[in-house]
Design a protein around this motif. Structure first.
Motif, PDB file in Angstrom:
ATOM      1  N   ASP A  24       0.848  -1.201   0.000  1.00  0.00           N
ATOM      2  CA  ASP A  24       0.000   0.000   0.000  1.00  0.00           C
ATOM      3  C   ASP A  24       0.877   1.241   0.000  1.00  0.00           C
ATOM      4  O   ASP A  24       1.984   1.247   0.533  1.00  0.00           O
ATOM      5  CB  ASP A  24      -0.928   0.006   1.216  1.00  0.00           C
ATOM      6  N   VAL A  25       0.388   2.296  -0.622  1.00  0.00           N
ATOM      7  CA  VAL A  25       1.110   3.569  -0.699  1.00  0.00           C
ATOM      8  C   VAL A  25       0.807   4.388   0.536  1.00  0.00           C
ATOM      9  O   VAL A  25      -0.107   4.084   1.318  1.00  0.00           O
ATOM     10  CB  VAL A  25       0.711   4.326  -1.978  1.00  0.00           C
ATOM     11  N   GLU A  26       1.609   5.447   0.690  1.00  0.00           N
ATOM     12  CA  GLU A  26       1.401   6.335   1.833  1.00  0.00           C
ATOM     13  C   GLU A  26       0.105   7.135   1.639  1.00  0.00           C
ATOM     14  O   GLU A  26      -0.443   7.236   0.549  1.00  0.00           O
ATOM     15  CB  GLU A  26       2.585   7.281   1.981  1.00  0.00           C
ATOM     16  N   GLY A  27      -0.322   7.771   2.734  1.00  0.00           N
ATOM     17  CA  GLY A  27      -1.562   8.518   2.688  1.00  0.00           C
ATOM     18  C   GLY A  27      -1.447   9.822   1.916  1.00  0.00           C
ATOM     19  O   GLY A  27      -0.381  10.223   1.433  1.00  0.00           O
ATOM     20  N   ALA A  28      -2.569  10.523   1.833  1.00  0.00           N
ATOM     21  CA  ALA A  28      -2.630  11.769   1.069  1.00  0.00           C
ATOM     22  C   ALA A  28      -1.788  12.872   1.696  1.00  0.00           C
ATOM     23  O   ALA A  28      -1.269  13.747   0.995  1.00  0.00           O
ATOM     24  CB  ALA A  28      -4.085  12.216   0.944  1.00  0.00           C
ATOM     25  N   VAL A  29      -1.622  12.825   3.010  1.00  0.00           N
ATOM     26  CA  VAL A  29      -0.842  13.876   3.674  1.00  0.00           C
ATOM     27  C   VAL A  29       0.606  13.827   3.230  1.00  0.00           C
ATOM     28  O   VAL A  29       1.254  14.862   3.012  1.00  0.00           O
ATOM     29  CB  VAL A  29      -0.957  13.730   5.202  1.00  0.00           C
ATOM     30  N   TYR A  30       1.144  12.640   3.057  1.00  0.00           N
ATOM     31  CA  TYR A  30       2.531  12.492   2.616  1.00  0.00           C
ATOM     32  C   TYR A  30       2.723  13.058   1.218  1.00  0.00           C
ATOM     33  O   TYR A  30       3.685  13.784   0.945  1.00  0.00           O
ATOM     34  CB  TYR A  30       2.912  11.011   2.663  1.00  0.00           C
ATOM     35  N   CYS A  63       3.048  19.370   6.982  1.00  0.00           N
ATOM     36  CA  CYS A  63       2.389  18.151   6.502  1.00  0.00           C
ATOM     37  C   CYS A  63       3.243  16.914   6.800  1.00  0.00           C
ATOM     38  O   CYS A  63       2.710  15.827   7.103  1.00  0.00           O
ATOM     39  CB  CYS A  63       2.110  18.254   5.015  1.00  0.00           C
ATOM     40  N   CYS A  64       4.580  17.078   6.725  1.00  0.00           N
ATOM     41  CA  CYS A  64       5.463  15.957   7.083  1.00  0.00           C
ATOM     42  C   CYS A  64       5.330  15.599   8.563  1.00  0.00           C
ATOM     43  O   CYS A  64       5.409  14.426   8.950  1.00  0.00           O
ATOM     44  CB  CYS A  64       6.909  16.300   6.744  1.00  0.00           C
ATOM     45  N   VAL A  65       5.135  16.614   9.390  1.00  0.00           N
ATOM     46  CA  VAL A  65       4.922  16.345  10.818  1.00  0.00           C
ATOM     47  C   VAL A  65       3.650  15.526  11.021  1.00  0.00           C
ATOM     48  O   VAL A  65       3.631  14.532  11.789  1.00  0.00           O
ATOM     49  CB  VAL A  65       4.862  17.676  11.597  1.00  0.00           C
ATOM     50  N   LEU A  66       2.590  15.917  10.347  1.00  0.00           N
ATOM     51  CA  LEU A  66       1.329  15.172  10.464  1.00  0.00           C
ATOM     52  C   LEU A  66       1.472  13.748   9.925  1.00  0.00           C
ATOM     53  O   LEU A  66       0.947  12.779  10.512  1.00  0.00           O
ATOM     54  CB  LEU A  66       0.218  15.918   9.721  1.00  0.00           C
ATOM     55  N   TRP A  67       2.186  13.617   8.822  1.00  0.00           N
ATOM     56  CA  TRP A  67       2.379  12.257   8.272  1.00  0.00           C
ATOM     57  C   TRP A  67       3.202  11.387   9.203  1.00  0.00           C
ATOM     58  O   TRP A  67       2.901  10.219   9.431  1.00  0.00           O
ATOM     59  CB  TRP A  67       3.056  12.380   6.909  1.00  0.00           C
ATOM     60  N   SER A  71       0.857   8.495  10.388  1.00  0.00           N
ATOM     61  CA  SER A  71       1.029   7.368   9.457  1.00  0.00           C
ATOM     62  C   SER A  71       2.337   6.634   9.686  1.00  0.00           C
ATOM     63  O   SER A  71       2.357   5.414   9.899  1.00  0.00           O
ATOM     64  CB  SER A  71       0.948   7.861   8.004  1.00  0.00           C
ATOM     65  N   ALA A  72       3.455   7.311   9.630  1.00  0.00           N
ATOM     66  CA  ALA A  72       4.752   6.650   9.768  1.00  0.00           C
ATOM     67  C   ALA A  72       5.044   6.247  11.192  1.00  0.00           C
ATOM     68  O   ALA A  72       5.819   5.305  11.433  1.00  0.00           O
ATOM     69  CB  ALA A  72       5.856   7.570   9.257  1.00  0.00           C
ATOM     70  N   CYS A  73       4.477   6.988  12.123  1.00  0.00           N
ATOM     71  CA  CYS A  73       4.699   6.697  13.544  1.00  0.00           C
ATOM     72  C   CYS A  73       6.191   6.653  13.868  1.00  0.00           C
ATOM     73  O   CYS A  73       6.688   5.741  14.551  1.00  0.00           O
ATOM     74  CB  CYS A  73       4.028   5.364  13.933  1.00  0.00           C
ATOM     75  N   GLY A  74       6.902   7.620  13.365  1.00  0.00           N
ATOM     76  CA  GLY A  74       8.338   7.700  13.621  1.00  0.00           C
ATOM     77  C   GLY A  74       8.673   8.995  14.339  1.00  0.00           C
ATOM     78  O   GLY A  74       8.349  10.093  13.852  1.00  0.00           O
TER      79      GLY A  74
END
Length: 368
Positions: A24-30, A63-67, A71-74
């Motif tokens: 699966d691809v990353e979400g729209a925020v990424y 947006c990277c912060v939100l992703w 999503s990435a949980c990093g």
């Protein structure tokens, strides 16, 4: 060098490779974050280019912060993205502060667009000129005098921003000063930096006026230090003085129907005041001075006969003397002096009767 390259190659070979790619691809925020970063890196130069650049970068890193958080949980992704977003926002705040600090008042901004921008004067140079006058806009009420003839010292240079100023001498009107013209350019050019003097005319505000003024010493220091500003003021002052001279010339043309040459030395006397007690005597003196010119050669005074004239050029020895012409009648005028008017009319006749103005000047009479 070869040992370092081999060691780097071993590290790359020993690094663990991806066992399997994510399906699966990353979400729209990424993807939105990457699009914003791409747009940000396409920004141009200049102030507005910097606003565009840092604005899009700030939005992309947020947006990277939100992703990274959802999503990435990093934690590292969140921290780095947040740090970069903060840096971009601080840069935007610095740009806004600089713009507010460099913003000119409305009067000075309009003056720059009207007077300096057509001459392509750099904005930073213009700010130095404005700083010399302390960024103050002075005002004159209706019928308030800016300078009084024979009393006000010449210690500043002023530029009219709005309104209209009347210039007079001994109560006689000379000309007007309109917006974006210097109020005392002739006085400024008539004195050296070390000299002192007073106004020879009176300047009175006909309407509510606003103007800026440079102190004489401060402006001279600026002109001495900055050669570009000195050349700029020389051009502006020269143009302003020539406009005033042509205004006076048009006034004489409207009065007498003759357009005088502003290079005539006697034109200065036409603009001077008329002595109230010398009117009849001056007319009598002019009439007496006219008689020798209209009389036959044998009636020439002895003193003139004894004084030999200067020898003319060889090419002009065979030319007969030009016949004397009657003077033009002097019109009655409450503005211009009768003596000085007749003097200029004589000069005008001599110039118009000669082949060229240079021939008129070559006789040595007006070479001073």
């Amino acid at each position: 060098m070869s040992a370092n390259s081999s060691r780097a190659g071993q590290l790359l070979l020993q690094a663990s490779a991806c066992i399997s790619w994510k399906q699966d691809v990353e979400g729209a925020v990424y993807h939105l974050a990457n699009c914003l970063l791409l747009l940000g890196f396409m920004g141009g130069s200049g102030v507005y280019g910097c606003f565009y650049f840092f604005g899009f970068l700030s939005a992309g890193y947020l947006c990277c912060v939100l992703w990274g958080w959802f999503s990435a949980c990093g934690l590292d992704i969140v921290l780095w993205s947040f740090l970069l977003a903060v840096v971009c926002l601080l840069q935007l705040a610095h740009l806004v502060y600089r713009l507010r600090e460099d913003t000119l008042a409305e009067e000075f901004d309009l003056l720059y667009k009207t007077l300096c921008l057509p001459l392509q004067v750099p904005l930073q140079t213009y700010k130095e000129i404005v700083h010399c006058c302390e960024k103050q806009v002075l005002t004159l009420a209706t019928e308030q005098t800016y300078a009084v003839e024979g009393e006000t010292p010449i210690n500043r240079l002023s530029l009219l921003l709005s309104g209209r100023v009347r210039v007079s001498q001994d109560g006689q009107f000379l000309h007007y000063i309109f917006p974006y013209q210097f109020m005392d350019s002739p006085e400024w050019e008539s004195l050296q930096p070390s000299e002192e003097g007073v106004f020879q005319v009176t300047l009175t505000a006909e309407t509510s006026c606003s103007y800026i003024s440079w102190p004489r010493k401060s402006l001279h220091l600026l002109l001495t230090k900055e050669r570009y500003i000195s050349c700029l003021f020389s051009a502006l002052l020269g143009y302003d003085i020539s406009e005033k001279l042509y205004t006076l010339n048009d006034k004489l043309f409207a009065k007498f129907g003759l357009r005088f040459d502003i290079r005539l030395p006697s034109l200065y006397h036409v603009l001077g005041p008329t002595a109230a007690d010398a009117g009849p005597e001056s007319e009598k003196g002019d009439e007496e001075a006219c008689e020798p010119a209209a009389s036959p050669p044998q009636a020439t005074p002895t003193s003139l006969q004894q004084t030999p004239p200067c020898s003319p050029p060889p090419a002009a020895t065979n030319f007969p003397a030009p016949p004397s012409r009657a003077r033009l009648s002097r019109p009655d005028s409450s503005i211009l002096g009768e003596d000085s008017t007749s003097l200029v009319l004589e000069d005008f006749e001599e110039v118009s009767g000669s082949e060229s103005f240079m021939d008129y000047r070559s006789d040595g009479e007006y070479m001073r």
